[in-house]
Design a protein around this motif. Structure first.
Motif, PDB file in Angstrom:
ATOM      1  N   LYS A  52      -8.525  -2.029  -1.386  1.00 40.65           N
ATOM      2  CA  LYS A  52      -8.615  -0.913  -0.440  1.00 40.65           C
ATOM      3  C   LYS A  52      -7.313  -0.758   0.342  1.00 40.65           C
ATOM      4  N   LYS A  81      -4.800   0.828  -1.947  1.00 41.09           N
ATOM      5  CA  LYS A  81      -5.066   2.258  -2.106  1.00 41.09           C
ATOM      6  C   LYS A  81      -4.600   3.037  -0.880  1.00 41.09           C
ATOM      7  N   THR A  82      -4.874   2.497   0.313  1.00 40.84           N
ATOM      8  CA  THR A  82      -4.453   3.163   1.550  1.00 40.84           C
ATOM      9  C   THR A  82      -2.931   3.230   1.643  1.00 40.84           C
ATOM     10  N   ASN A  83      -2.260   2.177   1.221  1.00 39.52           N
ATOM     11  CA  ASN A  83      -0.800   2.135   1.286  1.00 39.52           C
ATOM     12  C   ASN A  83      -0.125   2.762   0.075  1.00 39.52           C
ATOM     13  N   ASN A  84      -0.954   3.240  -0.874  1.00 44.35           N
ATOM     14  CA  ASN A  84      -0.426   3.824  -2.110  1.00 44.35           C
ATOM     15  C   ASN A  84       0.440   2.816  -2.863  1.00 44.35           C
ATOM     16  N   LYS A 102      -2.438   1.883  11.164  1.00 43.29           N
ATOM     17  CA  LYS A 102      -3.722   2.155  11.826  1.00 43.29           C
ATOM     18  C   LYS A 102      -4.251   0.909  12.535  1.00 43.29           C
ATOM     19  N   TRP A 108       0.404   2.441   5.714  1.00 40.66           N
ATOM     20  CA  TRP A 108      -0.490   3.224   6.564  1.00 40.66           C
ATOM     21  C   TRP A 108      -1.639   2.373   7.105  1.00 40.66           C
ATOM     22  N   PHE A 109      -2.153   1.449   6.296  1.00 45.25           N
ATOM     23  CA  PHE A 109      -3.239   0.589   6.755  1.00 45.25           C
ATOM     24  C   PHE A 109      -2.785  -0.240   7.949  1.00 45.25           C
TER      25      PHE A 109
END
Length: 304
Positions: A243, A246-249, A48, A44-45
């Motif tokens: 970070k 965390k964003t990408n799990n 974006k 997801w990071f």
């Protein structure tokens, strides 16, 4: 195995001791930024960041396309000669030519994140001011400033690539080029709507909006961990990677974050030890790699 076969293997670095060193190197409890990115993969990071980088590339294309659309309108409005019209385009590229070196030096010191933020702000700022140009001379000056600061935008692609896993990097960078085409088409369509109804000034104002919109978005993206490592900020680089994870799990790989140079020194040391090479003689420098949690360092110190 014959002595001849053994000699051939040793010649090309494929003897058993080299294999052991490679196996031990793979088990080192350290990792680099690129290895961490590869471990986490595309998520997801990166998605974006792809959209933001595409917006920057799209804005760059719009500013380039704008020159061809603006010149005929400016010729009629300011009653310009053909040479003066041609200079409206030339002045922008002159600004890009002059601005490239200062922005390169700036980003070497403060990082691409800061340089792209600064450049994008001034591209939007001078782009909007261009719409208020009271004379041909002012238009040239303001478009020169747009070109000067737009020289920072290609660095967005380098910044983008530093967050991409190696398996996706080529495809993603080629994909971003699509936004250039989108920018040129969008600028053409925008001019077809705006120019007949509102004139060239409104076209300049509206063309600067995408870069102005992207600024607050980019503010929340982190500095490149590659740059932070180069500045010795290992804690900051690891925080950025955490970070992203965390964003990408995802999870970071186990171990300590080190620079590529540090890891290479460790691997070279392992290879030398396994191959039974001589240790540094008395009085020579001994290279020690410290893996302190907060700030890993490479320290060179002589025998005490």
């Amino acid at each position: 195995m014959s002595d001849q076969d053994t000699g051939v293997q040793r010649r090309y670095g494929r003897d058993s001791s080299s294999s052991d060193s490679v196996e031990r190197a793979n088990q080192t409890n350290v990792y680099t930024v690129s290895e961490a990115i590869d471990h986490m993969g595309f998520g997801w990071f990166q998605l974006k960041l792809s959209m933001f980088t595409g917006m920057i590339w799209m804005t760059d294309a719009m500013e380039m396309m704008l020159m061809a659309i603006l010149s005929p309108a400016a010729k009629c409005y300011f009653d310009l000669t053909d040479i003066e019209v041609a200079f409206i385009t030339t002045i922008v590229f002159l600004g890009v030519f002059i601005g490239s070196s200062p922005y390169g030096g700036l980003m070497d010191i403060y990082g691409r994140h800061s340089g792209i933020l600064l450049g994008s702000f001034f591209v939007g700022f001078f782009g909007i001011l261009s719409g208020f140009s009271p004379s041909y001379a002012w238009l040239l000056f303001l478009r020169f400033m747009v070109g000067f600061h737009i020289s920072s935008t290609p660095q967005a692609m380098t910044y983008y690539s530093e967050f991409l896993p190696s398996t996706s990097r080529s495809r993603c960078i080629v994909f971003i080029e699509v936004f250039w085409s989108i920018g040129t088409v969008f600028e053409t369509l925008l001019s077809m709507v705006v120019m007949p109804a509102l004139g060239w000034r409104y076209l300049l104002w509206l063309s600067a909006l995408p870069i102005a919109i992207s600024l607050p978005v980019f503010w929340f993206f982190p500095k490149s961990p590659v740059f932070l490592i180069s500045q010795g900020d290992f804690a900051g680089a690891k925080e950025v990677l955490q970070k992203i994870a965390k964003t990408n799990n995802k999870q970071l790989p186990p171990g300590q974050l080190v620079s590529r140079e540090q890891k290479q020194l460790m691997l070279d040391g392992m290879t030398n030890n396994v191959n039974g090479e001589e240790q540094p003689s008395e009085g020579s420098e001994d290279i020690n790699v410290s893996l302190d949690e907060e700030s890993p360092l490479i320290a060179c110190k002589g025998d005490e």
